[in-house]
Design an enzyme around this catalytic site. Structure first.
Site, mmCIF file in Angstrom:
data_model
loop_
_atom_site.group_PDB
_atom_site.id
_atom_site.type_symbol
_atom_site.label_atom_id
_atom_site.label_comp_id
_atom_site.label_asym_id
_atom_site.label_seq_id
_atom_site.Cartn_x
_atom_site.Cartn_y
_atom_site.Cartn_z
ATOM 1 N N PHE A 50 3.524 6.349 1.589
ATOM 2 C CA PHE A 50 4.600 6.888 0.788
ATOM 3 C C PHE A 50 4.189 8.160 0.052
ATOM 4 O O PHE A 50 5.026 8.998 -0.255
ATOM 5 C CB PHE A 50 5.059 5.853 -0.252
ATOM 6 N N ALA A 51 2.922 8.286 -0.277
ATOM 7 C CA ALA A 51 2.461 9.401 -1.098
ATOM 8 C C ALA A 51 2.400 10.688 -0.286
ATOM 9 O O ALA A 51 1.778 10.743 0.758
ATOM 10 C CB ALA A 51 1.087 9.085 -1.690
ATOM 11 N N PRO A 83 0.819 -1.222 0.000
ATOM 12 C CA PRO A 83 0.000 0.000 0.000
ATOM 13 C C PRO A 83 0.849 1.266 0.000
ATOM 14 O O PRO A 83 1.845 1.364 0.722
ATOM 15 C CB PRO A 83 -0.815 -0.120 1.290
ATOM 16 N N CYS A 84 0.436 2.217 -0.832
ATOM 17 C CA CYS A 84 1.275 3.398 -1.061
ATOM 18 C C CYS A 84 0.869 4.604 -0.234
ATOM 19 O O CYS A 84 1.519 5.639 -0.308
ATOM 20 C CB CYS A 84 1.228 3.764 -2.542
ATOM 21 N N GLN A 85 -0.212 4.520 0.567
ATOM 22 C CA GLN A 85 -0.683 5.719 1.250
ATOM 23 C C GLN A 85 0.396 6.361 2.106
ATOM 24 O O GLN A 85 0.498 7.579 2.188
ATOM 25 C CB GLN A 85 -1.911 5.406 2.116
#
Length: 496
Positions: free
Chosen positions: A122-123, A118-120
């Protein structure tokens, strides 16, 4: 990670060598998709000839979507097991192998491991919210979701795949000052792999959407791969300045004078290549949704039960690919069932007056002009509505969106027909104002199927759940066409 002994290395090498021989004999690259979402990566790898054995996903709607698209051939009991959500933090690899009936023990079960943690975390767009949640000035550094890539590496160690593909947002290269992609590569090298990563934009690979992603590829040493290669662009497009700026922020941790980093810069697309697929090319063969369409007449539960027939029109290459030419996902229907939009009657007239490329400040200005016109119309009827009165505020509320244009400049955007779409976000699950249809005569936001088309999901790919979960699944997905080009590179090295 614990110190790896020589005996472990020898055992792993033997396991991978046996799998390589079996792969070359059978021609079946058994693939496991971790953090699979609805299946964007799986779909691209499937098109390239990989066998999707399972997708591990915690979201119940996405897990069901993945199962019904890739495992519908299984009996009801097994299909249900694949449809269930799975939490990778609570399940060990052996649990996955046993529950989903993958053949062999853990180390023998699969050949290729793919996925995007999951990228949340990192964003950068999500960091302010994380600060609120954690009441910490740099909360994004301690979000547990940012450590799920370590769990991914646990699964690599357990399954001993021959090839690995990891995907994430560009900010994974600059996460609290750490380059996560570089650290993953270092760990993979300790486990017996050669690993590299790059930044790819989907628009260069036939996807009608600008979407920047970090792609990491790794191969087991037993493959004797001298260098990791990435796809070369197939289409040309000049990205807007904002995409270049975001890329530079992500690349700040990479010192170009250091020869030891594992980042590979992709070649710039040549102007001799075909032009990028535009929004109009991607969507124009889909059914129109005019003012008398059922979706715009009244608010009602949006179910995937009504067929909207395809119009009679000439198809371009992209439309043919989406309708009938994607292997295993040719649309068997004469139209689409998920051509559904949000019911936004206040905003339809605003959408109609907006120009392509307009964002929320322009939309707010248009709405205020419409409000002034409404006041004049009332005066022409002999009705005077004074500023600040209850009637004034009620009329304004019916016409003008309540958001401050100085605080939400990017909340709305009308697509340009002659350009690819901007990045589709998971926030599509909340609203669709970021992608207002370019056709003013339809005056609406995009439909579920149009969002899928922009992400390069073929029409034969079906989504589970209702409208909001479907939009979210699409916004979270890796564009299948981009995944396909990565998969083609990996297949060349596996030689199956």
């Amino acid at each position: 990670m614990n110190v790896i002994t020589q005996s472990e290395r020898s055992r792993w090498s033997s396991v991978r060598q046996n799998k390589l021989e079996a792969l070359r004999n059978t021609g079946r690259a058994r693939t496991l998709d971790l953090f699979a979402g609805c299946g964007g990566i799986s779909l691209g790898f499937n098109k390239a000839g990989f066998e999707i054995k399972a997708g591990i996903e915690i979201d119940k709607h996405a897990a069901k979507t993945h199962a019904m698209n890739f495992h519908s051939h299984l009996d009801a009991e097994q299909l249900e097991k694949h449809s269930n959500p799975h939490d990778i933090t609570k399940l060990e690899p052996k649990d996955i192998v046993e529950e989903l009936c993958l053949k062999g023990n853990v180390q023998e079960a699969i050949d290729v491991l793919v996925g995007g943690p999951p990228c949340q975390a990192f964003a950068r767009v999500g960091r302010s919210k994380l600060r609120e949640v954690y009441d910490h000035p740099e909360a994004f550094k301690v979000d547990p979701r940012g450590n799920l890539y370590l769990r991914y590496l646990d699964y690599v160690k357990a399954f001993q795949p021959l090839a690995i593909m990891m995907e994430n947002v560009p900010d994974v290269l600059n996460y609290g000052g750490h380059n996560i992609a570089e650290e993953v590569c270092e760990t993979l090298e300790e486990l017996g792999y050669i690993a590299k990563y790059t930044l790819m934009n989907s628009v260069y690979f036939g996807v009608p959407e600008m979407r920047e992603r970090m792609i990491l590829i790794a191969y087991a040493e037993e493959l004797d791969v001298e260098e990791v290669q990435f796809p070369t662009p197939t289409h040309f497009f000049e990205l807007p300045r904002g995409y270049h700026s975001s890329r530079q922020v992500a690349l700040k941790t990479i010192n170009p004078e250091c020869v030891h980093h594992r980042y590979i810069e992709l070649a710039e697309p040549s102007e001799d290549l075909p032009l990028a697929i535009t929004a109009e090319e991607a969507l124009k063969d889909l059914p129109r949704i005019p003012d008398d369409h059922r979706c715009k007449l009244k608010k009602a539960p949006q179910r995937f039960t009504t067929l909207d027939p395809y119009p009679e029109t000439e198809l371009n290459d992209y439309a043919r690919l989406m309708r009938t030419q994607w292997p295993n996902f040719s649309n068997k229907d004469s139209g689409v069932y998920d051509h559904l939009i949000r019911f936004l009657p206040r905003d339809y007239p605003i959408f109609s007056r907006m120009a392509p490329g307009d964002q929320y400040p322009e939309a707010h200005r248009v709405a205020m002009e419409m409000f002034e016109e409404a006041l004049v119309a009332e005066r022409n009827k002999g009705i005077t509505i004074n500023k600040g009165s209850v009637s004034y505020e009620e009329l304004k509320k019916k016409i003008v969106p309540p958001y401050d244009p100085s605080k939400f400049p990017n909340k709305w955007r009308k697509m340009e027909p002659d350009q690819p779409a901007r990045t589709l976000m998971a926030h599509l699950g909340k609203d669709s104002y970021s992608h207002i249809h370019y056709d003013s005569s339809q005056s609406r936001t995009i439909s579920i199927r149009e969002a899928a088309r922009l992400q390069s999901f073929p029409d034969g790919f079906k989504f589970a759940g209702s409208m909001n979960p479907a939009f979210k699944q699409i916004g979270n997905a890796v564009p299948p066409l981009m995944s396909y080009h990565v998969a083609q590179c990996i297949r060349e090295k596996l030689e199956f």
